[in-house]
Enzyme design. Structure first.
Site, mmCIF file in Angstrom:
data_model
loop_
_atom_site.group_PDB
_atom_site.id
_atom_site.type_symbol
_atom_site.label_atom_id
_atom_site.label_comp_id
_atom_site.label_asym_id
_atom_site.label_seq_id
_atom_site.Cartn_x
_atom_site.Cartn_y
_atom_site.Cartn_z
ATOM 1 C CG ASP A 154 24.572 4.068 -31.506
ATOM 2 O OD1 ASP A 154 25.146 4.749 -32.386
ATOM 3 O OD2 ASP A 154 23.355 4.149 -31.272
ATOM 4 C CE LYS A 217 20.676 3.461 -28.623
ATOM 5 N NZ LYS A 217 21.388 2.682 -29.657
ATOM 6 C CE LYS A 253 19.640 5.445 -31.521
ATOM 7 N NZ LYS A 253 20.702 4.744 -32.270
#
Length: 317
Positions: A154, A217, A253
């Site tokens: 991430d 995300k 996400k």
């Protein structure tokens, strides 16, 4: 992932420049979703179990220790009490969370504690959460996390690139991070609460996907504003547009502030409505959360027994 990875495409600045968001319509759709969408009681337990499989069970605290990581991994392997799963007839489904997410220096510990499972270790990297360190150091951090066993990374993008309209710089940065990830899947955190407008969110989403992001995300969870439904709709529709134009599937996400079981149902519902059931599976949808699992387990306990569990009746995550 069961589908081919998004390899990225050449940067299409015309596509980026022409992208627009109807702010009033987006807000109206988000408000209607929150008011109208509900899942009937008899189906709630099944949807809550689906939500469990999509959770990136996360610990990103300054006082994280090896013991914290070990406890988190234990919970990841058995997120719901076995007696409740037996009552529901799903004890043989091997229900686990989607991934365990930790800081880079905790990756080895997580890998050790998840050995023998199919649960991937995810790691925040690239100068999380601000992304204000030198690019070479950010790339080294990614490479080290991958070497230590992380299967998902991430990363945080450089927000100034978005705020200044430097799309080529953003594209090059994300592309370099994708290369540093190798076989590990790349999730790009947009930190939408710091991007100013929904059009910036839309354009940043497109550029990251063009650069090869496997997942986009919303947030680090450290911003003042994290996952909101207007932002989600903007990003989800960018995913749909990208898929329709290129044929490549990119995951989504939301993260930050997702704590209640009913919130997880709302997120699953909007994914199903906007992108279809395939995007409610853990290879294309994740929920970034640290405390969400506790409330989901409480609600599943209620579905099984008709009453809510006391804190001591559920294992800590």
């Amino acid at each position: 992932m069961v589908h081919p990875r998004n390899p990225g495409i050449p940067l299409d600045l015309e596509w980026v420049a022409q992208s627009r968001v109807n702010l009033a319509a987006t807000k109206r759709r988000a408000e209607q979703h929150l008011v109208r969408r509900s899942i009937k009681m008899e189906w709630q337990a099944a949807w809550l179990l689906r939500a469990v499989t999509c959770i990136d069970l996360t610990t990103l605290a300054g006082d994280d220790t090896e013991a914290n990581v070990k406890r988190l991994c234990f919970k990841a392997k058995s997120p719901i009490r076995k007696d409740m799963l037996q009552t529901m007839g799903v004890a043989n489904k091997n229900i686990t969370v989607g991934a365990v997410c930790v800081y880079p220096n905790r990756v080895k510990e997580a890998v050790t504690n998840l050995k023998g499972t199919n649960i991937p270790v995810a790691s925040v990297a690239a100068g999380f959460p601000a992304g204000q360190t030198l690019l070479k150091h950010r790339l080294e951090e990614i490479e080290q996390a991958v070497d230590d066993g992380a299967k998902e990374i991430d990363i945080v993008i450089s927000r100034p690139f978005v705020l200044q309209g430097r799309w080529s710089d953003l594209y090059d940065e994300v592309k370099a991070m994708r290369k540093a990830c190798g076989e590990a899947h790349l999730k790009t955190i947009l930190a939408t609460g710091e991007l100013g407008t929904l059009e910036n969110v839309l354009r940043a989403s497109l550029v990251c996907m063009m650069a090869g992001a496997d997942v986009i995300k919303t947030s680090t969870g450290k911003e003042g504003v994290n996952a909101t439904f207007p932002v989600a709709l903007t990003m989800i529709r960018a995913i749909r547009d990208y898929h329709q134009r290129t044929g490549f599937k990119v995951g989504f996400k939301p993260a930050g502030g997702i704590r209640a079981a009913k919130d997880s149902l709302s997120w699953l519902a909007i994914m199903k409505e906007e992108l279809g059931d395939e995007w409610t599976q853990p290879d294309l949808f994740r929920l970034g959360a640290s405390s969400l699992l506790t409330d989901i387990e409480r609600q599943i306990y209620h579905c099984n027994t008709g009453r809510y569990a006391a804190a001591h009746q559920l294992a800590m995550s």
